[in-house]
Motif scaffolding. Sequence first.
Motif, short mmCIF file in Angstrom:
data_model
loop_
_atom_site.label_atom_id
_atom_site.label_comp_id
_atom_site.label_asym_id
_atom_site.label_seq_id
_atom_site.Cartn_x
_atom_site.Cartn_y
_atom_site.Cartn_z
N VAL A 164 0.93 -19.18 8.25
CA VAL A 164 1.14 -18.50 6.97
C VAL A 164 2.13 -17.35 7.22
N ASP A 165 3.03 -17.13 6.28
CA ASP A 165 4.00 -16.04 6.41
C ASP A 165 3.40 -14.74 5.89
N ILE A 166 3.46 -13.70 6.71
CA ILE A 166 2.99 -12.37 6.33
C ILE A 166 4.20 -11.44 6.26
N VAL A 167 4.33 -10.72 5.14
CA VAL A 167 5.47 -9.83 4.94
C VAL A 167 4.98 -8.39 4.88
N ASP A 168 5.56 -7.54 5.72
CA ASP A 168 5.25 -6.11 5.71
C ASP A 168 6.28 -5.42 4.83
N ILE A 169 5.84 -4.81 3.74
CA ILE A 169 6.75 -4.26 2.73
C ILE A 169 6.70 -2.73 2.74
N ALA A 170 7.83 -2.10 2.48
CA ALA A 170 7.92 -0.64 2.50
C ALA A 170 6.88 -0.01 1.58
N GLY A 171 6.38 1.18 1.98
CA GLY A 171 5.35 1.87 1.21
C GLY A 171 5.83 2.30 -0.17
N LEU A 172 4.92 2.29 -1.12
CA LEU A 172 5.23 2.65 -2.51
C LEU A 172 4.68 4.04 -2.83
N VAL A 173 5.37 4.75 -3.71
CA VAL A 173 4.89 6.06 -4.16
C VAL A 173 4.88 6.12 -5.68
N ILE A 195 -1.01 2.39 -6.92
CA ILE A 195 -0.30 1.11 -6.73
C ILE A 195 -0.41 0.26 -7.98
N ASP A 196 -1.65 0.11 -8.50
CA ASP A 196 -1.87 -0.73 -9.68
C ASP A 196 -1.02 -0.27 -10.85
N MET A 197 -1.00 1.05 -11.08
CA MET A 197 -0.26 1.57 -12.22
C MET A 197 1.23 1.27 -12.12
N GLU A 198 1.79 1.44 -10.93
CA GLU A 198 3.22 1.19 -10.76
C GLU A 198 3.55 -0.28 -10.96
N LEU A 199 2.69 -1.15 -10.46
CA LEU A 199 2.93 -2.59 -10.62
C LEU A 199 2.76 -3.00 -12.09
N GLY A 202 0.84 -1.19 0.00
CA GLY A 202 0.00 0.00 0.00
C GLY A 202 0.87 1.24 0.00
N LEU A 203 0.24 2.40 -0.07
CA LEU A 203 0.98 3.66 0.02
C LEU A 203 1.52 3.84 1.44
N PRO A 204 2.48 4.75 1.64
CA PRO A 204 2.94 5.04 3.00
C PRO A 204 1.77 5.54 3.87
N ASN A 205 1.82 5.19 5.15
CA ASN A 205 0.87 5.73 6.13
C ASN A 205 -0.58 5.28 5.96
N VAL A 206 -0.81 4.10 5.41
CA VAL A 206 -2.19 3.62 5.30
C VAL A 206 -2.51 2.58 6.38
#
Length: 364
Positions: free
Chosen positions: A66-75, A126-130, A7-11
């Motif tokens: 289940v493994d859950i990964v917290d990933i840095a926010g995207l811009v 997010i969708d556009m960047e991916l 997700g974006l930063p700070n959500v």
Amino acid sequence: MKAGIVGLPNVGKSTLFNCLSNAKAQSANFPFCTIEPNVGVVNVPDTRLQKLEELVNPERVLPATVDIVDIAGLVKGASKGEGLGNQFLGNIRETDAILHVLRCFDNDNVVHVDGSVDPIRDKDTIDMELQLKDLETVEKKLDKVKRAAKTGNKEAQREEGILLKLKEGLEQGKSVRAIEISTEDRMEYVKPLQFITDKPVLYVCNVDEKSATSGNEYVDQVKEAVKDENAEVLVLAVGIEADIAELEDFEERQVFLEDIGLTEPGSAKLIRSAYKLLNQQTYFTAGEKEVRAWTVHVGATAPQAAGVIHTDFEKGFIRAEVIKYDDYVSYGSEAKVRDAGKLGVEGKEYIVQDGDVMHFRFNV
């Protein structure tokens, strides 16, 4: 199998991660709070395991995880390396499913990276960047395949057609998972390229406390936006759930949950949804020493399920003794199930069903 929180930063990604895993990832009111991906091994809530424990009274009980990964926010611009873009995209590529957190609450004290709350805009960012990153992958592969196709190579020509279809879809703003391609072609040509937007996705709407049970207009907007994606939308008041998770007393937690209108933590629903999103299911082994939930992919055969315990079990597989969970509970013990003729003896072709209680016979 890993599900990545994006997700974006700070959500609310790191707060959600803390809530799920009890691993205290730093959570703060500024972008890029999470720099390195945090990984938490999370137990999958399953009332069937508790029931088997009551019936068998084992020395120990082990749930599925289940493994859950917290990933840095995207811009914006991540696909071109902006912010932590390259790192973010590399980390998410290594996961098997996406938990996409969308901010669906108003709070002037929590800064939004784009200045206002708009979950659809956030989703599109997010969708556009991916999609742009996947488009880059397609174009690189297409350059190689075109050269072979020009020589008359039929296989290359077929692959070129599929890649061109993917390129067109991505340029139209579609994710790879939404582009119509036959199952056979998808397995042969699409899966090996590990497209980010081919991963299954669950949208997590992070709401305020008063919207925890019924959602709000932001949630309605998200549901409308993703109705054609074949994706689940889950409503979660991440902040209050994280506060409740901090309470050590079970009864106290239940009182707080009831106060906001919930019968169980929303995080429990999320973990089960993530498990399902990863195309996983559970079978059980039950004995005096241990009652345990084992994870296998949907469609696994009995030997494959045995291999989850130990590779020797799969190599030397002879047969599986299978009790349906409902029969185990109905009769109350393995011995009574045997006496009633409800214990099945299955061979190598048996497809494991969710909830099967299994014993394996093998010879190495």
